[in-house]
Structure formats: structure tokens, C-alpha cells
Design a protein around this motif. Structure first.
Motif, mmCIF file in Angstrom:
data_model
loop_
_atom_site.group_PDB
_atom_site.id
_atom_site.type_symbol
_atom_site.label_atom_id
_atom_site.label_comp_id
_atom_site.label_asym_id
_atom_site.label_seq_id
_atom_site.Cartn_x
_atom_site.Cartn_y
_atom_site.Cartn_z
ATOM 1 N N VAL A 77 85.746 -82.514 49.025
ATOM 2 C CA VAL A 77 84.490 -82.356 48.295
ATOM 3 C C VAL A 77 84.502 -83.217 47.043
ATOM 4 O O VAL A 77 83.498 -83.834 46.675
ATOM 5 C CB VAL A 77 84.257 -80.876 47.935
ATOM 6 C CG1 VAL A 77 82.984 -80.702 47.124
ATOM 7 C CG2 VAL A 77 84.200 -80.026 49.192
ATOM 8 N N CYS A 104 74.435 -80.316 47.126
ATOM 9 C CA CYS A 104 75.227 -79.649 48.160
ATOM 10 C C CYS A 104 76.662 -79.437 47.707
ATOM 11 O O CYS A 104 77.270 -78.403 48.016
ATOM 12 C CB CYS A 104 75.174 -80.454 49.454
ATOM 13 S SG CYS A 104 73.580 -80.352 50.306
ATOM 14 N N CYS A 105 77.233 -80.392 46.985
ATOM 15 C CA CYS A 105 78.581 -80.195 46.467
ATOM 16 C C CYS A 105 78.609 -79.052 45.448
ATOM 17 O O CYS A 105 79.530 -78.218 45.453
ATOM 18 C CB CYS A 105 79.104 -81.481 45.832
ATOM 19 S SG CYS A 105 79.549 -82.782 47.024
ATOM 20 N N THR A 125 75.083 -82.700 55.958
ATOM 21 C CA THR A 125 75.211 -83.585 57.117
ATOM 22 C C THR A 125 74.126 -83.321 58.162
ATOM 23 O O THR A 125 73.691 -84.253 58.839
ATOM 24 C CB THR A 125 76.605 -83.442 57.752
ATOM 25 O OG1 THR A 125 76.870 -82.061 58.045
ATOM 26 C CG2 THR A 125 77.680 -83.957 56.796
ATOM 27 N N LEU A 183 83.857 -86.833 47.987
ATOM 28 C CA LEU A 183 82.453 -87.011 48.345
ATOM 29 C C LEU A 183 81.578 -87.025 47.099
ATOM 30 O O LEU A 183 80.679 -87.862 46.964
ATOM 31 C CB LEU A 183 82.018 -85.874 49.281
ATOM 32 C CG LEU A 183 80.599 -85.971 49.860
ATOM 33 C CD1 LEU A 183 80.510 -87.125 50.851
ATOM 34 C CD2 LEU A 183 80.212 -84.662 50.539
ATOM 35 N N ASN A 243 84.789 -77.494 56.188
ATOM 36 C CA ASN A 243 83.586 -76.712 55.932
ATOM 37 C C ASN A 243 82.715 -76.614 57.172
ATOM 38 O O ASN A 243 82.149 -75.557 57.470
ATOM 39 C CB ASN A 243 82.803 -77.343 54.775
ATOM 40 C CG ASN A 243 81.754 -76.417 54.196
ATOM 41 O OD1 ASN A 243 80.560 -76.682 54.283
ATOM 42 N ND2 ASN A 243 82.182 -75.322 53.593
ATOM 43 N N THR A 301 87.757 -79.706 52.476
ATOM 44 C CA THR A 301 87.300 -80.924 53.133
ATOM 45 C C THR A 301 85.932 -80.735 53.787
ATOM 46 O O THR A 301 85.517 -79.612 54.088
ATOM 47 C CB THR A 301 88.298 -81.369 54.205
ATOM 48 O OG1 THR A 301 88.386 -80.347 55.212
ATOM 49 C CG2 THR A 301 89.669 -81.624 53.602
ATOM 50 N N VAL A 302 85.268 -81.851 54.021
ATOM 51 C CA VAL A 302 83.980 -81.834 54.711
ATOM 52 C C VAL A 302 84.155 -81.267 56.114
ATOM 53 O O VAL A 302 83.400 -80.390 56.554
ATOM 54 C CB VAL A 302 83.389 -83.253 54.777
ATOM 55 C CG1 VAL A 302 82.126 -83.266 55.638
ATOM 56 C CG2 VAL A 302 83.087 -83.770 53.376
ATOM 57 N N THR A 350 73.643 -85.147 47.940
ATOM 58 C CA THR A 350 75.075 -84.863 47.838
ATOM 59 C C THR A 350 75.423 -84.023 46.621
ATOM 60 O O THR A 350 76.206 -83.059 46.715
ATOM 61 C CB THR A 350 75.879 -86.178 47.816
ATOM 62 O OG1 THR A 350 75.709 -86.846 49.069
ATOM 63 C CG2 THR A 350 77.354 -85.918 47.593
ATOM 64 N N MET A 391 78.304 -78.333 53.303
ATOM 65 C CA MET A 391 78.489 -79.603 54.007
ATOM 66 C C MET A 391 77.736 -79.599 55.339
ATOM 67 O O MET A 391 77.359 -80.650 55.853
ATOM 68 C CB MET A 391 79.965 -79.889 54.228
ATOM 69 C CG MET A 391 80.769 -80.079 52.955
ATOM 70 S SD MET A 391 80.237 -81.519 51.968
ATOM 71 C CE MET A 391 79.124 -80.760 50.774
ATOM 72 N N ILE A 395 81.909 -90.356 57.323
ATOM 73 C CA ILE A 395 82.673 -89.465 56.449
ATOM 74 C C ILE A 395 83.791 -88.846 57.271
ATOM 75 O O ILE A 395 83.540 -88.153 58.265
ATOM 76 C CB ILE A 395 81.782 -88.367 55.858
ATOM 77 C CG1 ILE A 395 80.591 -88.974 55.117
ATOM 78 C CG2 ILE A 395 82.581 -87.467 54.920
ATOM 79 C CD1 ILE A 395 79.582 -87.951 54.641
ATOM 80 N N CYS A 406 87.879 -85.938 54.301
ATOM 81 C CA CYS A 406 87.292 -86.269 52.991
ATOM 82 C C CYS A 406 87.099 -84.986 52.195
ATOM 83 O O CYS A 406 86.496 -84.023 52.682
ATOM 84 C CB CYS A 406 85.959 -86.984 53.190
ATOM 85 S SG CYS A 406 85.046 -87.330 51.663
#
Length: 268
Positions: free
Chosen positions: A68, A90-91, A123, A71, A109, A105-106, A87, A119, A62, A66
Motif C-alpha cells: 500500500v 482508496c489507500c 482496481t 502504491l 487485499n 499488499t494489493v 488511489t 484495493m 500492479i 506491491c
């Protein structure tokens, strides 16, 4: 918020261009969220054109840029059931408008390193490895070690987060997720993710309730008491988040309650 001290934007930017007074720019939702009087130049990573998500034989990569939204919309690699299982939750834990989803973005975050960063939870729960690029070359750091405290990471001057790699061995199997806050649409006070490993083990990741991510790993499904004891042994008293979104004692109570629920769900 305007960054009135900025006099130059480098776009696209790349590793090795950083100098004192620079700031890496991806989505900008955190960067522009508060005054940054020391920033005079922005290094635009969003223009670098990194693919948001790359499916590899050994897992998923990722990109830090990227969003949110990207994703959340990703529907490929359906064999990675644990990834898809966590996912969505968490989103949604962002509890933000579509405007934020399409910009945040990932990587941003993770680098903001706020306890409630969803995120970070995603992860870390999937054993993510951060690829860091800097003046001294590249290095890899587990997500669980990347965030060291509230607003703190292991990033050195000039380093940037290029991507997070999720290994294939952590992307399959059943998962369970719990999130709680003081208000219906409030910031996460506790954000926990659990999963069963292909070998029958159990992994529980605790975020939001703590100032940095903590992870418990068991070779087999633990008893409820072993799980509760493990939380007490792993997380020190001064690691529980203390702010207007919840007192430490309440966050610990939520964590233990959610851990029990996740264990029961995945043991069923």
C-alpha cells in the motif's frame, strides 16, 4: 498471530510449487491475522522481486506484492489522472498505521476478499484484470469477477494472483470517491468510486456495502432516477453486507446517497 503448524518456508516461491497444506505469503497481514491450523508450509512471494508497478503503453501493471505504501507513493504516469485521482482515497480507506501500509499488499487485499477491501474498490473501478498463475497455466479474470463473496474468490487450489493490469483506456478522466463508516476511524460500510470515460460515459463501482464488487456502466451521464433504479436492479437484496459495521438497509441508503453525490459531482 503465530502459525505454530508451519514447519517450512520456501523463499522465493514460484507458481507450480504449491501442494496441499501450503499458503502463499506476501505481506502476511491477513494470513497471520487468524488461526490457520491447516497450513504447514509458506510459499514466500515477496522474495520473488516483482517490480511493484510497471508503466506500459497499454496501462499499468500492479504486482500482487506491491505494498500500500508503494502504491501511495507512486508518482509516475501523471497522464493517468483517474488512477491518481482514486488511489489516494482508496489507500486512506485502510485507516491503518504506517506499519500496515508498509507490509500489506494489493494482492493480499484482493485475495482476502473482505467487502471493505479498498484495493478491490480501486482496481475494480479502473477495470482491472487479474493475472492468475496455477498448475494449469495462466488465466485472466476481471477484478469484478475475481471476488465472488465475503472472503471468497475464484482462486483454485495452487493458483496465485501475480498482478493486476489496469488498461490505459480506464485510467484517464475525472473521478469521484465516497467512503462512509459508523465511526470516524471505522471499517468502510460503503466505498464507491465513479469516473467519466473518455467517450463521455459514466462508471460507478460499489464496494464495502456489498459482499462483492458491483459495477454500473452507462454510455452517457444517467439521470439521477436511472442511476438509483440501476442500483436497485443490479444489486440483489441478499448481496448487501450484514455485520457489526452496519446493517444492510443503512448500507443501501449510504450507497444511494453516495451514488447521487458522485453523479452530481461528475456531471457538474
Amino acid at each position: 498471530m503465530d502459525l505454530h503448524t508451519v514447519t517450512e518456508v520456501v523463499s522465493p516461491a514460484r507458481a507450480g510449487q504449491w501442494r496441499p497444506g501450503d499458503a502463499w505469503l506476501a505481506g502476511g497481514t491477513a494470513l497471520f491475522g487468524e488461526p490457520r491450523p491447516g497450513v504447514v508450509r509458506l510459499l514466500d512471494l515477496a522474495a520473488a522481486g516483482w517490480p511493484p508497478i510497471t508503466v506500459r503503453d497499454d496501462g499499468l501493471e500492479i504486482a500482487a506484492t506491491c505494498t500500500v505504501a508503494e502504491l501511495s507513493r507512486f508518482g509516475g504516469a501523471q497522464r493517468f489522472t483517474a488512477f491518481h485521482g482514486l488511489t489516494t482515497g482508496c489507500c486512506q480507506a485502510f485507516l491503518a498505521s504506517f506499519k500496515i501500509w508498509n507490509v500489506a499488499t494489493v494482492g493480499g487485499n484482493l485475495c482476502a476478499a473482505l467487502p471493505a477491501g479498498p484495493m478491490i474498490a480501486l482496481t475494480a473501478a479502473l477495470d482491472g484484470q487479474c493475472l492468475l498463475l496455477g498448475p494449469d497455466g495462466e488465466r485472466r479474470v476481471p477484478v469484478t469477477a475475481f471476488v465472488t463473496g465475503d472472503g471468497r474468490t475464484v482462486l483454485r487450489d495452487g493458483e496465485l494472483l501475480r498482478s493486476v493490469t489496469l488498461p490505459a483506456g480506464s485510467l484517464t478522466g475525472p473521478t469521484a470517491y465516497r467512503q462512509g463508516s459508523l465511526f470516524t476511524h471505522g471499517r468502510s460500510a460503503a466505498l464507491l468510486a465513479g469516473r467519466r470515460t473518455p467517450a463521455g460515459g459514466f462508471v460507478l463501482t460499489v464496494t464495502a456495502a456489498t459482499v462483492r464488487p458491483y459495477q454500473l456502466r452507462f454510455p452517457a451521464m444517467p439521470s439521477e432516477q436511472d442511476l438509483v433504479d440501476g442500483i436497485g436492479d443490479l444489486i440483489p437484496d441478499d448481496a448487501w453486507t450484514d455485520d457489526v459495521h452496519g446493517l444492510p438497509a443503512w448500507r443501501r441508503h449510504l450507497t444511494v446517497r453516495f451514488a447521487r453525490e458522485i453523479r452530481a459531482e461528475l456531471a457538474a
